[in-house]
Design a protein around this motif. Structure first.
Motif, PDB file in Angstrom:
ATOM      1  N   GLY A  36       0.789  -1.231   0.000  1.00  0.00           N
ATOM      2  CA  GLY A  36       0.000   0.000   0.000  1.00  0.00           C
ATOM      3  C   GLY A  36       0.810   1.265   0.000  1.00  0.00           C
ATOM      4  O   GLY A  36       2.032   1.272  -0.199  1.00  0.00           O
ATOM      5  N   GLY A  37       0.116   2.333   0.266  1.00  0.00           N
ATOM      6  CA  GLY A  37       0.625   3.680   0.058  1.00  0.00           C
ATOM      7  C   GLY A  37      -0.291   4.260  -1.009  1.00  0.00           C
ATOM      8  O   GLY A  37      -0.730   3.541  -1.915  1.00  0.00           O
ATOM      9  N   LYS A  38      -0.612   5.554  -0.876  1.00  0.00           N
ATOM     10  CA  LYS A  38      -1.694   6.101  -1.708  1.00  0.00           C
ATOM     11  C   LYS A  38      -1.417   6.014  -3.211  1.00  0.00           C
ATOM     12  O   LYS A  38      -2.279   5.629  -3.987  1.00  0.00           O
ATOM     13  CB  LYS A  38      -2.003   7.526  -1.279  1.00  0.00           C
ATOM     14  CG  LYS A  38      -2.668   7.524   0.087  1.00  0.00           C
ATOM     15  CD  LYS A  38      -3.239   8.834   0.473  1.00  0.00           C
ATOM     16  CE  LYS A  38      -4.241   8.658   1.571  1.00  0.00           C
ATOM     17  NZ  LYS A  38      -5.510   8.090   1.132  1.00  0.00           N
ATOM     18  N   GLY A  39      -0.194   6.377  -3.619  1.00  0.00           N
ATOM     19  CA  GLY A  39       0.125   6.316  -5.050  1.00  0.00           C
ATOM     20  C   GLY A  39       0.028   4.888  -5.570  1.00  0.00           C
ATOM     21  O   GLY A  39      -0.530   4.635  -6.647  1.00  0.00           O
ATOM     22  N   ILE A  40       0.554   3.948  -4.784  1.00  0.00           N
ATOM     23  CA  ILE A  40       0.497   2.533  -5.175  1.00  0.00           C
ATOM     24  C   ILE A  40      -0.958   2.071  -5.278  1.00  0.00           C
ATOM     25  O   ILE A  40      -1.331   1.357  -6.211  1.00  0.00           O
ATOM     26  CB  ILE A  40       1.304   1.669  -4.173  1.00  0.00           C
ATOM     27  CG1 ILE A  40       2.801   1.903  -4.401  1.00  0.00           C
ATOM     28  CG2 ILE A  40       0.946   0.196  -4.286  1.00  0.00           C
ATOM     29  CD1 ILE A  40       3.722   1.195  -3.423  1.00  0.00           C
ATOM     30  N   ASN A  41      -1.798   2.503  -4.345  1.00  0.00           N
ATOM     31  CA  ASN A  41      -3.222   2.147  -4.426  1.00  0.00           C
ATOM     32  C   ASN A  41      -3.811   2.600  -5.761  1.00  0.00           C
ATOM     33  O   ASN A  41      -4.563   1.869  -6.405  1.00  0.00           O
ATOM     34  CB  ASN A  41      -4.019   2.813  -3.297  1.00  0.00           C
ATOM     35  CG  ASN A  41      -3.700   2.239  -1.932  1.00  0.00           C
ATOM     36  OD1 ASN A  41      -3.085   1.187  -1.825  1.00  0.00           O
ATOM     37  ND2 ASN A  41      -4.109   2.944  -0.883  1.00  0.00           N
ATOM     38  N   VAL A  42      -3.478   3.828  -6.168  1.00  0.00           N
ATOM     39  CA  VAL A  42      -4.006   4.346  -7.441  1.00  0.00           C
ATOM     40  C   VAL A  42      -3.516   3.458  -8.587  1.00  0.00           C
ATOM     41  O   VAL A  42      -4.300   3.034  -9.443  1.00  0.00           O
ATOM     42  CB  VAL A  42      -3.584   5.826  -7.662  1.00  0.00           C
ATOM     43  CG1 VAL A  42      -4.013   6.313  -9.044  1.00  0.00           C
ATOM     44  CG2 VAL A  42      -4.182   6.730  -6.577  1.00  0.00           C
ATOM     45  N   SER A  43      -2.213   3.124  -8.584  1.00  0.00           N
ATOM     46  CA  SER A  43      -1.666   2.265  -9.644  1.00  0.00           C
ATOM     47  C   SER A  43      -2.354   0.896  -9.669  1.00  0.00           C
ATOM     48  O   SER A  43      -2.664   0.370 -10.738  1.00  0.00           O
ATOM     49  CB  SER A  43      -0.162   2.051  -9.430  1.00  0.00           C
ATOM     50  OG  SER A  43       0.559   3.109  -9.999  1.00  0.00           O
ATOM     51  N   LEU A  44      -2.569   0.305  -8.492  1.00  0.00           N
ATOM     52  CA  LEU A  44      -3.165  -1.038  -8.439  1.00  0.00           C
ATOM     53  C   LEU A  44      -4.593  -1.025  -8.988  1.00  0.00           C
ATOM     54  O   LEU A  44      -4.993  -1.929  -9.724  1.00  0.00           O
ATOM     55  CB  LEU A  44      -3.153  -1.574  -6.996  1.00  0.00           C
ATOM     56  CG  LEU A  44      -1.772  -1.983  -6.458  1.00  0.00           C
ATOM     57  CD1 LEU A  44      -1.835  -2.263  -4.953  1.00  0.00           C
ATOM     58  CD2 LEU A  44      -1.233  -3.215  -7.193  1.00  0.00           C
ATOM     59  N   VAL A  45      -5.364   0.011  -8.646  1.00  0.00           N
ATOM     60  CA  VAL A  45      -6.751   0.054  -9.143  1.00  0.00           C
ATOM     61  C   VAL A  45      -6.768   0.394 -10.643  1.00  0.00           C
ATOM     62  O   VAL A  45      -7.578  -0.160 -11.402  1.00  0.00           O
ATOM     63  CB  VAL A  45      -7.628   1.006  -8.297  1.00  0.00           C
ATOM     64  CG1 VAL A  45      -9.038   1.101  -8.860  1.00  0.00           C
ATOM     65  CG2 VAL A  45      -7.683   0.530  -6.845  1.00  0.00           C
ATOM     66  N   LEU A  46      -5.836   1.234 -11.089  1.00  0.00           N
ATOM     67  CA  LEU A  46      -5.730   1.489 -12.545  1.00  0.00           C
ATOM     68  C   LEU A  46      -5.482   0.184 -13.280  1.00  0.00           C
ATOM     69  O   LEU A  46      -6.071  -0.083 -14.330  1.00  0.00           O
ATOM     70  CB  LEU A  46      -4.584   2.472 -12.837  1.00  0.00           C
ATOM     71  CG  LEU A  46      -4.880   3.951 -12.599  1.00  0.00           C
ATOM     72  CD1 LEU A  46      -3.590   4.766 -12.694  1.00  0.00           C
ATOM     73  CD2 LEU A  46      -5.917   4.476 -13.604  1.00  0.00           C
ATOM     74  N   SER A  47      -4.599  -0.645 -12.702  1.00  0.00           N
ATOM     75  CA  SER A  47      -4.278  -1.921 -13.320  1.00  0.00           C
ATOM     76  C   SER A  47      -5.536  -2.800 -13.434  1.00  0.00           C
ATOM     77  O   SER A  47      -5.769  -3.445 -14.460  1.00  0.00           O
ATOM     78  CB  SER A  47      -3.186  -2.601 -12.487  1.00  0.00           C
ATOM     79  OG  SER A  47      -2.814  -3.797 -13.049  1.00  0.00           O
TER      80      SER A  47
END
Ligand SMILES: Nc1ncnc2c1ncn2[C@@H]1O[C@H](COP(=O)(O)OP(=O)(O)OP(=O)(O)O)[C@@H](O)[C@H]1O
Ligand SMILES: [Mg+2]
Length: 299
Positions: A36-47
């Motif tokens: 996690g981490g906010k930027g990573i969360n955004v990347s994971l949901v984009l994926s």
């Protein structure tokens, strides 16, 4: 390409226990680990939404390698700066009759590592998107968001900032493409408490007047309000479901909005953001594709 920056990524270690007795040995009933981490969360949901992104930021040690491998396994490209000392943090989340969190501090980020991150930002090209989300670790200067936006302001980069108080107010002069405070954070920026929709719209418009292109205000279970690039106001309610964990719902909403806005339709972007936020709220971890598209049909 969409780039996300996470200064202080984490492994969330979630343990469920029936009763938590402080000072005693407790046993977990089940446990999960999430990157996690906010930027990573955004990347994971984009994926999940089939949109490519590259995660930037700082990682360290064996936990840092686990984070890199974990998100690469979910289809996110990574280009982290590797710190030579310390370990990326582990956040412990104890879920019992009450929830107790113990968040790690994370490694110190030295100036030369910051310079390496700046170097990576030179790779961004016209038309790319850069997402900055979350708080600034103590070892970084608190104007680092401004510095980053200043560095990419010579190109046509769409920037997204999800941050609180001055961190967000200070970057508005760089005309970010999207800001996404929740309604409490929006109120805090102006020293007011916001509950009514018309008040939220008028303070969201202030952020637009101060430079933000799109202002998306999320209101947890009450939905969201978007002031789009043309100044039009869109409102969206929420999807129905059983709430399991709403942490990361805002990050998921940012991802859904960015995936949706590729169509050029602001209403659709708001709906896809709402479905992604809802799917995270209704899941133990982050939103997954199947639920996002199922919830989208409710809107
Ligand atoms: N309880 C809920 N029921 C349905 N949808 C929800 C719920 N909580 C959040 N959402 C959806 O997710 C969106 C974002 O949620 P929220 O306002 O809680 O973001 P946030 O406070 O920025 O969260 P975070 O910073 O933890 O990611 C909401 O606008 C809504 O669409
Ligand atoms: Mg948030």
């Amino acid at each position: 390409m969409i780039y996300t920056i996470t200064f202080n990524p984490a492994i969330d270690y979630v343990v469920h226990t029936d009763k938590m007795a402080p000072g005693k040995i407790n046993r977990s009933r089940s446990e999960q680990m999430y990157c996690g981490g906010k930027g990573i969360n955004v990347s994971l949901v984009l994926s999940e939404l089939g949109v490519a992104s590259k995660a930037l930021g700082f990682v360290a040690g064996f936990t840092g390698r686990a984070i890199e491998d974990g998100i690469a396994g979910k289809g996110v490209e990574t280009d982290f700066v590797h710190l030579t000392n310390g370990c990326s943090r582990i956040n412990v989340k104890i879920k019992s009759d009450v929830e107790t969190d113990l968040n790690g501090q994370g490694p110190k980020i030295p100036e030369e590592a910051v310079q390496k991150l700046y170097k990576k930002l030179e790779l961004l090209r016209d038309g790319d998107t850069l997402v900055l989300a979350g708080s600034i670790p103590g070892s970084l200067p608190d104007d680092i968001y401004e510095k980053i936006l200043a560095r990419v302001s010579d190109r046509n980069i769409k920037t997204v900032v999800d941050a609180t108080k001055n961190l967000l107010l200070n970057v508005l002069k760089y005309k970010p493409f999207l800001v996404k405070p929740n309604s409490d954070e929006l109120g805090e920026m102006f020293g007011v408490t916001l509950s009514r929709g018309d008040e939220i719209i008028s303070f969201a418009k202030k952020l637009k007047d101060m430079g933000a292109v799109n202002v998306l205000v999320s209101m947890a279970g009450e939905g969201a309000i978007l002031i789009d690039a043309h100044g039009c106001v869109h409102r969206c309610g929420v999807c129905r479901g059983e709430v399991k964990n709403s942490v990361g719902a805002g990050d998921s909403m940012v991802a859904g909005f960015l995936a949706g806005i590729q169509s050029g339709d602001y209403g659709y972007a708001l709906k896809l953001g709402t479905a992604a936020g809802g799917a995270t709220a209704f899941s133990d971890g982050l939103a997954e594709k199947e639920m996002i598209y199922r919830l989208l049909k409710q809107l």
